[in-house]
Design a protein around this motif. Structure first.
Motif, mmCIF file in Angstrom:
data_model
loop_
_atom_site.group_PDB
_atom_site.id
_atom_site.type_symbol
_atom_site.label_atom_id
_atom_site.label_comp_id
_atom_site.label_asym_id
_atom_site.label_seq_id
_atom_site.Cartn_x
_atom_site.Cartn_y
_atom_site.Cartn_z
ATOM 1 N N ILE A 1 5.517 7.510 3.646
ATOM 2 C CA ILE A 1 4.193 8.034 3.955
ATOM 3 C C ILE A 1 3.407 8.082 2.652
ATOM 4 O O ILE A 1 3.890 8.601 1.647
ATOM 5 C CB ILE A 1 4.264 9.441 4.586
ATOM 6 N N LEU A 2 2.216 7.502 2.708
ATOM 7 C CA LEU A 2 1.300 7.523 1.573
ATOM 8 C C LEU A 2 0.158 8.481 1.887
ATOM 9 O O LEU A 2 -0.169 8.705 3.052
ATOM 10 C CB LEU A 2 0.696 6.138 1.336
ATOM 11 N N HIS A 3 -0.450 9.012 0.835
ATOM 12 C CA HIS A 3 -1.648 9.837 1.010
ATOM 13 C C HIS A 3 -2.693 9.409 0.001
ATOM 14 O O HIS A 3 -2.376 9.095 -1.144
ATOM 15 C CB HIS A 3 -1.334 11.323 0.817
ATOM 16 N N SER A 4 -3.943 9.403 0.444
ATOM 17 C CA SER A 4 -5.091 9.138 -0.421
ATOM 18 C C SER A 4 -5.960 10.390 -0.455
ATOM 19 O O SER A 4 -6.454 10.825 0.594
ATOM 20 C CB SER A 4 -5.923 7.965 0.108
ATOM 21 N N LYS A 5 -6.139 10.960 -1.633
ATOM 22 C CA LYS A 5 -7.049 12.106 -1.769
ATOM 23 C C LYS A 5 -8.489 11.667 -1.538
ATOM 24 O O LYS A 5 -9.290 12.410 -0.981
ATOM 25 C CB LYS A 5 -6.924 12.734 -3.160
ATOM 26 N N GLU A 6 -8.798 10.445 -1.985
ATOM 27 C CA GLU A 6 -10.167 9.928 -1.882
ATOM 28 C C GLU A 6 -10.695 9.962 -0.452
ATOM 29 O O GLU A 6 -11.826 10.382 -0.206
ATOM 30 C CB GLU A 6 -10.202 8.497 -2.425
ATOM 31 N N ILE A 7 -9.879 9.531 0.498
ATOM 32 C CA ILE A 7 -10.312 9.513 1.898
ATOM 33 C C ILE A 7 -9.566 10.536 2.750
ATOM 34 O O ILE A 7 -9.791 10.616 3.957
ATOM 35 C CB ILE A 7 -10.192 8.098 2.511
ATOM 36 N N ASP A 8 -8.684 11.315 2.122
ATOM 37 C CA ASP A 8 -7.889 12.347 2.790
ATOM 38 C C ASP A 8 -7.215 11.824 4.058
ATOM 39 O O ASP A 8 -7.377 12.355 5.150
ATOM 40 C CB ASP A 8 -8.730 13.580 3.101
ATOM 41 N N ARG A 9 -6.470 10.744 3.882
ATOM 42 C CA ARG A 9 -5.758 10.116 4.992
ATOM 43 C C ARG A 9 -4.309 9.836 4.602
ATOM 44 O O ARG A 9 -3.984 9.669 3.441
ATOM 45 C CB ARG A 9 -6.412 8.793 5.370
ATOM 46 N N TYR A 10 -3.475 9.737 5.649
ATOM 47 C CA TYR A 10 -2.081 9.355 5.480
ATOM 48 C C TYR A 10 -1.891 7.947 6.024
ATOM 49 O O TYR A 10 -2.613 7.504 6.915
ATOM 50 C CB TYR A 10 -1.159 10.306 6.239
ATOM 51 N N TYR A 11 -0.896 7.273 5.479
ATOM 52 C CA TYR A 11 -0.507 5.954 5.972
ATOM 53 C C TYR A 11 1.010 5.957 6.102
ATOM 54 O O TYR A 11 1.717 6.336 5.171
ATOM 55 C CB TYR A 11 -0.945 4.851 5.001
ATOM 56 N N VAL A 12 1.514 5.523 7.248
ATOM 57 C CA VAL A 12 2.957 5.447 7.493
ATOM 58 C C VAL A 12 3.344 3.982 7.548
ATOM 59 O O VAL A 12 2.695 3.180 8.236
ATOM 60 C CB VAL A 12 3.336 6.137 8.824
ATOM 61 N N GLY A 13 4.400 3.616 6.812
ATOM 62 C CA GLY A 13 4.847 2.236 6.805
ATOM 63 C C GLY A 13 6.336 2.126 6.560
ATOM 64 O O GLY A 13 7.027 3.132 6.390
ATOM 65 N N PHE A 14 6.825 0.901 6.556
ATOM 66 C CA PHE A 14 8.222 0.656 6.192
ATOM 67 C C PHE A 14 8.273 -0.591 5.344
ATOM 68 O O PHE A 14 7.376 -1.438 5.395
ATOM 69 C CB PHE A 14 9.118 0.540 7.438
ATOM 70 N N THR A 15 9.299 -0.687 4.523
ATOM 71 C CA THR A 15 9.437 -1.843 3.646
ATOM 72 C C THR A 15 10.892 -2.056 3.251
ATOM 73 O O THR A 15 11.691 -1.118 3.288
ATOM 74 C CB THR A 15 8.569 -1.680 2.372
ATOM 75 N N SER A 16 11.178 -3.272 2.855
ATOM 76 C CA SER A 16 12.469 -3.592 2.255
ATOM 77 C C SER A 16 12.296 -3.836 0.765
ATOM 78 O O SER A 16 13.262 -4.077 0.049
ATOM 79 C CB SER A 16 13.083 -4.822 2.930
ATOM 80 N N ASP A 17 11.047 -3.802 0.295
ATOM 81 C CA ASP A 17 10.747 -3.921 -1.134
ATOM 82 C C ASP A 17 11.011 -2.587 -1.823
ATOM 83 O O ASP A 17 11.115 -1.557 -1.165
ATOM 84 C CB ASP A 17 9.261 -4.266 -1.355
#
Length: 84
Positions: free
Chosen positions: A7-23
Motif C-alpha cells: 500500500i502506497l500513500h501520497s500526502k499530495e493528493i491524500d490517496r492510497y494505492y494498493v498493488g502487488f509486485t514481484s520486483d
C-alpha cells in the motif's frame, strides 16, 4: 525472490494505492514516482506505508484483490496501523 502486496500513500493528493509486485519494493516505488499516465502518475510523492510478503505471485495478487474488494479507506488505515 519475494512477492509483495503493498500500500502506497501520497500526502499530495491524500490517496492510497494498493498493488502487488514481484520486483523489489524500492524499485517498484521508483517506478510509481516517475512521470507516467495512470493512477499513481497523479503525484510523485508516493511512499510505502504497508506491505506483506508472499511465496508466490498468485498469493500476492489474491491479497491485493482482497484488500481492493473492501473498497474501504478505513480498512486500509486499520491494516497500516496494525503493522505499526
Amino acid at each position: 525472490m519475494g512477492h509483495y502486496t503493498y500500500i502506497l500513500h501520497s500526502k499530495e493528493i491524500d490517496r492510497y494505492y494498493v498493488g502487488f509486485t514481484s520486483d523489489a519494493l524500492k524499485e517498484r516505488l521508483r517506478k510509481h514516482n516517475t512521470n507516467h499516465k495512470g493512477y499513481t502518475g497523479k503525484a510523485n510523492d508516493w511512499v510505502v506505508v504497508y506491505f506483506e510478503t508472499y511465496n508466490s505471485k498468485k498469493e500476492a495478487y489474491a491479497r491485493e484483490r482482497e484488500i481492493k474488494s473492501k473498497k474501504s479507506r478505513d480498512y486500509i488505515e486499520r491494516l497500516i496501523s496494525s503493522a505499526g
